[in-house]
Design an enzyme around this catalytic site. Structure first.
Site, PDB file in Angstrom:
ATOM      1  N   LYS A  54      37.725  33.168  33.687  1.00  0.00           N
ATOM      2  CA  LYS A  54      36.902  34.531  33.473  1.00  0.00           C
ATOM      3  C   LYS A  54      35.675  34.102  34.020  1.00  0.00           C
ATOM      4  O   LYS A  54      35.036  34.491  33.873  1.00  0.00           O
ATOM      5  CB  LYS A  54      36.743  34.834  31.612  1.00  0.00           C
ATOM      6  CG  LYS A  54      37.898  35.559  31.117  1.00  0.00           C
ATOM      7  CD  LYS A  54      38.584  35.749  29.726  1.00  0.00           C
ATOM      8  CE  LYS A  54      39.969  35.731  29.728  1.00  0.00           C
ATOM      9  NZ  LYS A  54      40.163  36.677  28.273  1.00  0.00           N
ATOM     10  N   GLN A  98      37.296  35.897  22.402  1.00  0.00           N
ATOM     11  CA  GLN A  98      38.558  35.148  23.011  1.00  0.00           C
ATOM     12  C   GLN A  98      40.010  35.124  21.372  1.00  0.00           C
ATOM     13  O   GLN A  98      39.389  34.467  20.566  1.00  0.00           O
ATOM     14  CB  GLN A  98      38.524  33.697  23.830  1.00  0.00           C
ATOM     15  CG  GLN A  98      39.665  33.286  24.292  1.00  0.00           C
ATOM     16  CD  GLN A  98      40.369  34.302  25.047  1.00  0.00           C
ATOM     17  OE1 GLN A  98      40.316  34.285  26.489  1.00  0.00           O
ATOM     18  NE2 GLN A  98      41.292  33.941  25.559  1.00  0.00           N
ATOM     19  N   ASP A 121      37.283  44.483  26.787  1.00  0.00           N
ATOM     20  CA  ASP A 121      38.306  44.225  26.709  1.00  0.00           C
ATOM     21  C   ASP A 121      39.532  45.668  26.059  1.00  0.00           C
ATOM     22  O   ASP A 121      40.540  45.426  26.012  1.00  0.00           O
ATOM     23  CB  ASP A 121      38.707  43.121  25.620  1.00  0.00           C
ATOM     24  CG  ASP A 121      39.624  41.965  26.237  1.00  0.00           C
ATOM     25  OD1 ASP A 121      39.605  41.616  27.147  1.00  0.00           O
ATOM     26  OD2 ASP A 121      38.942  40.839  25.272  1.00  0.00           O
TER      27      ASP A 121
END
Ligand code: NAD
Length: 297
Positions: A54, A98, A121
């Site tokens: 990422k 994460q 997200d």
């Protein structure tokens, strides 16, 4: 194989290049560089690989990114304090925590602490609510990537029957909401669904997101269906090697489907490209800049 192969790598590369151009134009016009903060707790190897990918992709798109790597023993209060600082930092437009998190930390408290407008997200209840109610929020990356692949393949989805296998808040549920927003007739299966083949026979579009390796056999598909395989499971291969498989038995499905994504090389690359799209969208909204007309993401 008779099905067309849906090349997620190529589609993701195109999206990343469009985003890089938009980032360069934004920086030239306003001096603003989109910024993403990624938080990783502990040393889980898969999570470390995802975070590194990422960060690399963000930087390749010309964005600014910062990884906050914290020990696995970090307390929830310390993590929440970091999120508060990032929420208040004007150079940070996107915050990603994460998953999975260590057991001492409440996932819901942490995800709800991220400012909804920086929640790239799309996991915050405000963004989930906006998706469900037809509002403008931030859409989770994997379902957004799946929708792009499906629309590129089929165009207008109105009236098509879509089956989503799996209903997690990360993939299946938001995928179902997106397909409803495109006026699909929706079927949703989960681990308690009795007769999966009966649902598959009706579906023009199948999104398999169960995490159950090779669950879907080609014999159950409606001929010509578009099949999007989100599942990724690493199975032992010959001689101590491993191999990645999806939720669809690719060999049999490719003989019946009209189009199908491979694993790997299908949905996975789209997830990261859509994270970049969400970071750029969050940046534009936070800075009060209009969205470009040519890209829907
Ligand atoms: P999850 O475990 O949170 O949810 C799985 C869902 O599938 C549940 O709703 C469950 O009821 C359903 N399910 C499980 N077994 C089933 C079965 N036999 N029949 C029907 N439904 C069944 O998983 P998740 O986080 O949604 O992820 C699903 C899969 O997608 C995993 O393999 C994961 O690794 C993969 N994934 C891939 C990407 C990507 O970028 N390619 C991103 C996220 C998740």
């Amino acid at each position: 194989m008779t099905a067309r192969l849906i090349d997620g790598r190529a589609r993701a590369a195109r999206l990343r290049s469009e985003i890089a151009q938009e980032v360069a134009a934004l920086a030239a016009a306003t001096g603003t560089v989109p910024g993403l903060a990624v938080i990783l707790l502990g040393e889980d190897p898969a999570s470390s690989v995802y975070v590194a990918a990422k960060i690399r992709a963000t930087e390749a798109a010309g964005m600014h990114s910062v990884a906050h790597r914290l020990p696995a023993e970090t307390s929830e209060a310390e993590l929440l304090a970091l999120i508060d600082r990032l929420n208040a930092d004007p150079s940070v437009h996107g915050i990603l925590v994460q998953l999975p998190l260590p057991p001492q930390i409440s996932r819901s408290r942490v995800l709800e602490a991220v400012a909804p407008e920086k929640d790239v997200d799309g996991f915050h209840p405000v963004n989930a609510g906006r998706l469900a109610s037809g509002g403008e929020g931030i859409v989770p990356c994997t379902p957004m990537g799946c929708l792009m692949l499906i629309e590129e393949e089929l165009g207008d989805l109105r009236g098509k029957t879509a089956l989503v296998i799996g209903c997690s808040p990360i993939v299946g549920r938001p995928m179902a909401q997106l397909l409803l927003r495109r006026d699909c007739t929706l079927l949703v299966a989960h681990r308690h669904t009795g007769d999966l083949p009966a649902l598959l026979r009706q579906a023009d579009i199948v999104i398999a997101a169960a995490g159950a390796p090779e669950l879907v056999s080609g014999a159950w598909l409606k001929p010509g269906a578009t099949v999007i395989d989100v599942g990724i499971t690493r199975l032992p291969g010959p001689d101590g090697t491993t191999r990645l498989v999806g939720d669809v038995d690719f060999a049999s499905a490719a003989e019946v489907a009209g189009a199908i994504t491979p694993v790997p090389g299908g949905v996975g690359p789209m997830t990261i490209a859509c994270l970049l799209a969400n970071t750029l969208t969050a940046c534009r909204r936070l800075e009060g800049l209009p969205a470009p007309a040519q890209r829907a993401a």
